[in-house]
Motif scaffolding. Structure first.
Motif, PDB file in Angstrom:
ATOM      1  N   LEU A 175       1.472   7.354  13.898  1.00 15.41           N
ATOM      2  CA  LEU A 175       1.221   7.352  12.355  1.00 15.41           C
ATOM      3  C   LEU A 175       2.789   8.139  11.838  1.00 15.41           C
ATOM      4  O   LEU A 175       2.600   8.476  10.906  1.00 15.41           O
ATOM      5  CB  LEU A 175       0.331   9.201  13.127  1.00 15.41           C
ATOM      6  N   LEU A 193       4.173   8.254   8.313  1.00 20.17           N
ATOM      7  CA  LEU A 193       4.516   8.700   7.192  1.00 20.17           C
ATOM      8  C   LEU A 193       5.718   9.425   6.783  1.00 20.17           C
ATOM      9  O   LEU A 193       5.985   9.250   5.555  1.00 20.17           O
ATOM     10  CB  LEU A 193       3.888  10.478   8.145  1.00 20.17           C
ATOM     11  N   PHE A 222      -5.200   9.482   6.232  1.00 18.70           N
ATOM     12  CA  PHE A 222      -4.462   8.745   7.632  1.00 18.70           C
ATOM     13  C   PHE A 222      -5.790   8.732   8.352  1.00 18.70           C
ATOM     14  O   PHE A 222      -6.696  10.265   8.520  1.00 18.70           O
ATOM     15  CB  PHE A 222      -3.272   9.757   8.915  1.00 18.70           C
ATOM     16  N   THR A 257      -7.610   7.242  12.088  1.00 22.23           N
ATOM     17  CA  THR A 257      -7.664   6.212  12.856  1.00 22.23           C
ATOM     18  C   THR A 257      -8.271   5.832  13.778  1.00 22.23           C
ATOM     19  O   THR A 257      -9.289   7.011  13.413  1.00 22.23           O
ATOM     20  CB  THR A 257      -6.170   7.465  13.669  1.00 22.23           C
ATOM     21  N   ALA A 287      -2.922   3.834   5.969  1.00 23.72           N
ATOM     22  CA  ALA A 287      -2.919   5.435   5.528  1.00 23.72           C
ATOM     23  C   ALA A 287      -2.398   5.108   4.392  1.00 23.72           C
ATOM     24  O   ALA A 287      -2.120   4.198   3.901  1.00 23.72           O
ATOM     25  CB  ALA A 287      -0.745   5.567   6.010  1.00 23.72           C
ATOM     26  N   SER A 302      -1.061   7.531   0.687  1.00 28.68           N
ATOM     27  CA  SER A 302       0.108   8.348  -0.313  1.00 28.68           C
ATOM     28  C   SER A 302      -0.582   8.241  -1.808  1.00 28.68           C
ATOM     29  O   SER A 302      -0.709   7.365  -2.322  1.00 28.68           O
ATOM     30  CB  SER A 302       1.468   8.374  -0.088  1.00 28.68           C
ATOM     31  N   CYS A 354      -7.951   6.418   0.813  1.00 26.89           N
ATOM     32  CA  CYS A 354      -8.056   5.993   2.370  1.00 26.89           C
ATOM     33  C   CYS A 354     -10.179   5.664   3.310  1.00 26.89           C
ATOM     34  O   CYS A 354     -10.319   4.659   3.923  1.00 26.89           O
ATOM     35  CB  CYS A 354      -7.302   7.024   3.311  1.00 26.89           C
TER      36      CYS A 354
END
Lengths: 152, 70, 152, 70
Positions: free
Chosen positions: C14, C18, C33, C35, C98, C100, C111
């Motif tokens: 991760l 990032l 994010f 997972t 992930a 942004s 996401c």
């Protein structure tokens, strides 16, 4: 339910938060993370950096209450909140919220609620460096609206 | 936050609103007057409260603008 | 908009995701994010591990289309999808999404939508090891409902 | 996925539904009959399609159960 709440100058690691949630809170199927980072502009001004202040004692207690509220609404395995204070540069991490749950929907919702409440209820303040000097950042009404929406 | 500290000796418990009318800003305006044009948040003993909340004689009271973390 | 889509046996990080999103997609303010990890039980059976298969070529293309769809709906700076295949143990990471964006609401929504579409539209299949042997995991109707909800 | 491969020589383009009625499962049932009791997804040239989609004589066609990744 596992929880960790930290206010610190140091940076954090998402991978460490993932490992911590897995180790401390059983084998959750869904883990959601949010990271806020310092942007390089605000209100059309270039931002050279941020200075972050908080109300020691009170801020920790509020973050704890925010996690309580999330845990009341969803079945969570664990939650980690890390908020940085002090001087930060554009691109630096500001905040980490990490939530683990059995199912992804709960992890997403709890993570977003914690962020929305943190934005309006946790006693942090940002001062930004702009070409003209410094200014305290003003709260956005959109943040208040997002937080209030969870109570609807 | 440009903090300043102030000790106020209360003879009896009072409300946040009453306390705000006792405190003057550098420009001479009371906090109560100032809160008509800007949002001033109040914490009593580190809990967020509204103007009707009671302040005991030993309370820690803080006034501050809306928060901007995250 | 930056994007990276990977199907691999190896684990992911991760923190690297990032850093990659920050480096490749400008200074986004909000990064979300998700997972997914292997759980140690399913349908009341202990699960000793998973074997993950995909449809090479098609899966990559579908993930690409899912990210296209997210990019049509929200203003994203970047998106990374990593999905593992092969043998995995309980607690192992399966998938990373992930995203942004300038604002956190967009990052959270995009996401979650990517995850919901991935669950129902990307050609991956899981076989789990249980005390009795192996079984192919069956799709959940709740996943279909979540994906369909985005089209409402 | 317990894959098996099968080459079918089509003389002309046909529909997915027609193709499903030409393919028999090990139990003798056609894919078309089987899809009444279970969900069978179809991809033609690696794009998900429904039963009315056309299959050309050179198409790559795949049938599979609902996906379970993530």
């Amino acid at each position: 339910m596992y929880r960790s709440i930290l206010i610190q100058a140091d940076d954090f690691s998402l991978d460490r938060a993932l490992t911590e949630l897995k180790a401390q809170s059983g084998l959750a199927g869904g883990l959601c993370f949010f990271t806020g980072a310092v942007r390089n502009s605000n209100l059309d001004d270039a931002v050279g950096g941020l200075y972050l202040e908080h109300y020691p004692g009170m801020t920790e207690r509020q973050l704890d209450q925010i996690v309580d509220e999330a845990a009341r609404r969803w079945q969570l395995h664990g939650a980690i909140v890390v908020h940085r204070i002090g001087h930060l540069k554009p691109g630096d991490n500001i905040v980490l919220v990490a939530v683990s749950a059995s199912h992804r929907g709960e992890a997403f919702e709890a993570c977003e609620m914690i962020m929305d409440y943190l934005k309006t209820n946790a006693t942090f303040w940002k001062k930004e460096s702009i070409p003209d000097g410094h200014r305290w950042v003003e709260a956005r009404s959109s943040d208040q609206a997002k937080a209030t929406a969870w109570d609807a | 936050m440009g903090q300043s500290e102030l000790e106020i000796l209360l003879e009896a418990p009072t409300t946040v609103a009453a306390l705000k009318s006792m405190i003057k800003l550098p420009n001479g305006e009371t906090l109560n007057a100032a809160s008509r044009t800007q949002t001033i948040m109040t914490a009593v003993d580190q809990e967020m409260v509204d103007d009707s909340a009671m302040v005991s004689v030993t309370s820690e009271v803080a006034f501050f603008p809306p928060v901007t973390g995250g």
